[in-house]
Write a protein that holds these residues in place. Structure first.
Motif, PDB file in Angstrom:
ATOM      1  N   ASP A   1      -3.271   1.931   6.707  1.00 23.27           N
ATOM      2  CA  ASP A   1      -2.591   2.060   7.748  1.00 23.27           C
ATOM      3  C   ASP A   1      -1.926   1.047   7.438  1.00 23.27           C
ATOM      4  O   ASP A   1      -1.007   0.515   8.600  1.00 23.27           O
ATOM      5  CB  ASP A   1      -3.602   0.793   7.913  1.00 23.27           C
ATOM      6  N   SER A   2      -0.456   1.378   6.728  1.00 25.60           N
ATOM      7  CA  SER A   2       0.956   1.175   6.326  1.00 25.60           C
ATOM      8  C   SER A   2       1.887   1.433   7.432  1.00 25.60           C
ATOM      9  O   SER A   2       1.053   2.597   8.212  1.00 25.60           O
ATOM     10  CB  SER A   2       1.238   1.622   5.667  1.00 25.60           C
ATOM     11  N   PRO A   3       2.477   0.746   8.081  1.00 29.25           N
ATOM     12  CA  PRO A   3       3.099   1.131   8.988  1.00 29.25           C
ATOM     13  C   PRO A   3       4.387   2.030   9.486  1.00 29.25           C
ATOM     14  O   PRO A   3       4.267   3.455   8.380  1.00 29.25           O
ATOM     15  CB  PRO A   3       4.315  -0.601   9.210  1.00 29.25           C
ATOM     16  N   HIS A   4       3.633   2.994  10.393  1.00 29.35           N
ATOM     17  CA  HIS A   4       5.235   4.333  10.519  1.00 29.35           C
ATOM     18  C   HIS A   4       6.060   4.334  10.343  1.00 29.35           C
ATOM     19  O   HIS A   4       7.001   5.347   9.471  1.00 29.35           O
ATOM     20  CB  HIS A   4       4.551   4.866  11.884  1.00 29.35           C
ATOM     21  N   TRP A   5       6.754   3.078  10.510  1.00 25.83           N
ATOM     22  CA  TRP A   5       7.867   3.464  10.494  1.00 25.83           C
ATOM     23  C   TRP A   5       8.505   3.284   9.263  1.00 25.83           C
ATOM     24  O   TRP A   5       9.904   3.061   8.861  1.00 25.83           O
ATOM     25  CB  TRP A   5       9.051   1.514  11.649  1.00 25.83           C
TER      26      TRP A   5
ATOM     27  N   VAL B   1      12.243   4.222   7.618  1.00 25.05           N
ATOM     28  CA  VAL B   1      13.314   3.279   6.600  1.00 25.05           C
ATOM     29  C   VAL B   1      13.173   3.599   5.458  1.00 25.05           C
ATOM     30  O   VAL B   1      14.111   3.700   4.436  1.00 25.05           O
ATOM     31  CB  VAL B   1      12.560   1.936   6.591  1.00 25.05           C
ATOM     32  N   VAL B   2      12.378   3.676   4.247  1.00 22.89           N
ATOM     33  CA  VAL B   2      12.704   4.216   2.845  1.00 22.89           C
ATOM     34  C   VAL B   2      13.647   5.757   2.459  1.00 22.89           C
ATOM     35  O   VAL B   2      14.387   5.655   2.065  1.00 22.89           O
ATOM     36  CB  VAL B   2      11.217   4.773   2.735  1.00 22.89           C
ATOM     37  N   GLY B   3      13.264   6.660   3.483  1.00 17.79           N
ATOM     38  CA  GLY B   3      13.997   7.541   4.263  1.00 17.79           C
ATOM     39  C   GLY B   3      15.666   7.663   4.034  1.00 17.79           C
ATOM     40  O   GLY B   3      16.379   7.505   3.470  1.00 17.79           O
TER      41      GLY B   3
ATOM     42  N   ARG C   1       3.600  15.130   6.968  1.00 11.37           N
ATOM     43  CA  ARG C   1       3.522  14.422   6.523  1.00 11.37           C
ATOM     44  C   ARG C   1       4.302  13.219   5.831  1.00 11.37           C
ATOM     45  O   ARG C   1       4.683  11.700   6.080  1.00 11.37           O
ATOM     46  CB  ARG C   1       2.246  14.359   5.370  1.00 11.37           C
ATOM     47  N   LEU C   2       5.009  14.221   6.341  1.00 13.32           N
ATOM     48  CA  LEU C   2       6.350  13.306   4.714  1.00 13.32           C
ATOM     49  C   LEU C   2       8.141  13.849   6.010  1.00 13.32           C
ATOM     50  O   LEU C   2       8.488  13.484   5.738  1.00 13.32           O
ATOM     51  CB  LEU C   2       6.701  13.678   3.902  1.00 13.32           C
ATOM     52  N   ARG C   3       7.324  14.143   7.233  1.00  8.73           N
ATOM     53  CA  ARG C   3       8.652  14.268   8.196  1.00  8.73           C
ATOM     54  C   ARG C   3       9.268  13.453   8.344  1.00  8.73           C
ATOM     55  O   ARG C   3      10.589  13.402   8.895  1.00  8.73           O
ATOM     56  CB  ARG C   3       8.251  15.251   9.189  1.00  8.73           C
ATOM     57  N   GLY C   4       8.768  12.205   8.739  1.00  6.28           N
ATOM     58  CA  GLY C   4       9.604  11.120   9.216  1.00  6.28           C
ATOM     59  C   GLY C   4      10.370  10.704   7.814  1.00  6.28           C
ATOM     60  O   GLY C   4      12.032  10.466   7.985  1.00  6.28           O
ATOM     61  N   MET C   5      10.126  10.916   6.571  1.00  7.71           N
ATOM     62  CA  MET C   5      11.517  10.315   6.032  1.00  7.71           C
ATOM     63  C   MET C   5      11.664  10.976   5.568  1.00  7.71           C
ATOM     64  O   MET C   5      13.364  11.199   5.201  1.00  7.71           O
ATOM     65  CB  MET C   5       9.751  10.577   4.350  1.00  7.71           C
ATOM     66  N   MET C   6      11.837  12.516   5.663  1.00  9.22           N
ATOM     67  CA  MET C   6      13.142  13.096   5.287  1.00  9.22           C
ATOM     68  C   MET C   6      13.994  13.361   6.277  1.00  9.22           C
ATOM     69  O   MET C   6      15.269  14.162   6.618  1.00  9.22           O
ATOM     70  CB  MET C   6      12.092  15.429   5.130  1.00  9.22           C
TER      71      MET C   6
END
Length: 246
Positions: A126-130, A134-136, A75-80
């Motif tokens: 439904d928050s955007p996947h990008w 960006v937060v990461g 779930r969090l790999r994009g942030m990582m």
């Protein structure tokens, strides 16, 4: 700082004992407290170098003590990924400048004000996947600049409406990834000297002792009261660093 006197060692031990106590009581705050207090006597990146081993130990413990990690990682790999990239990019810029103290002070002021306010960030399903990368990335840049991992990572994780155990584990995962990325940046820029590495290794002892003490303390007082006092102290430290580096 190539060498550490007895006074330095005692101060560092006390700082990590206090930072571990905060971590044990609230589930977070070791990097923030340690870097904030160490930055009163050394540059933020020197403080960050001492943070590596205690942060890996305590946050790895927190990360692995919950439910199976893989679903949360998915779930969090994009942030990582964003944290890693942001730390590498931010490190290439910030280690060439002298503005770390000011940036750290501003980050502590913002963190203190947000924590003391009643503002809460909430994300729709439904928050955007990008948004996660960006937060990461923003967290990584601030990590490279200050050695502090909490902004905007912690408000974002809180906004995901995870249950209590998932949130604690997610913060542990985020802090471990941030610590590893910061260690790579410090090593790549020759900012993690043998003396700092040795002291960082020894600092695990007071950090763990403080964490165990904090876990016992958590049963005897209201965590919210403790947290608000901590945020006020961090806010005042941030103001001091801004004034001192202004």
């Amino acid at each position: 700082m190539d060498t550490y006197t007895g006074t330095h060692i005692i101060y560092i031990a006390v700082v990590f004992l206090l930072a571990g106590l905060v971590k044990g009581t609230t589930g977070m705050g070791l990097p923030t407290v340690a870097v904030a207090l160490l930055s009163l006597v050394m540059a933020p990146m020197e403080a960050a170098a001492l943070l590596v081993m205690p942060s890996l130990l305590t946050n790895g413990w927190q990360m692995l003590s919950g439910p199976p990690l893989y679903p949360l990682w998915q779930r969090l790999r994009g942030m990582m990924a964003g944290i890693c990239l942001g730390t590498l990019v931010g490190g290439a810029v910030m280690l060439q400048t002298q503005g770390g103290g000011m940036v750290l002070g501003l980050a502590l002021v913002l963190y203190g004000l947000l924590g003391l306010s009643s503002w809460e960030w909430r994300l729709a399903d439904d928050s955007p996947h990008w948004l996660a990368p960006v937060v990461g990335g923003a967290t990584g840049v601030l990590t490279a600049a200050t050695g502090v991992f909490v902004l905007p990572a912690v408000p974002y994780l809180q906004a995901l409406r995870l249950d209590k155990e998932e949130l604690v584990q997610a913060m542990g995962l985020s802090f471990v990834v941030s610590t590893l990325a910061l260690a790579v940046v410090l090593a790549a820029h020759d900012a993690w000297q043998p003396a700092a590495a040795g002291v960082s290794f020894l600092a695990q002892l007071p950090a763990v002792a403080g964490m165990l003490l904090g876990q016992r303390l958590r049963r005897r007082l209201k965590p919210e009261t403790f947290r608000r006092c901590l945020l006020l102290v961090l806010l005042l430290l941030g103001v001091h660093l801004v004034v001192a580096n202004g």
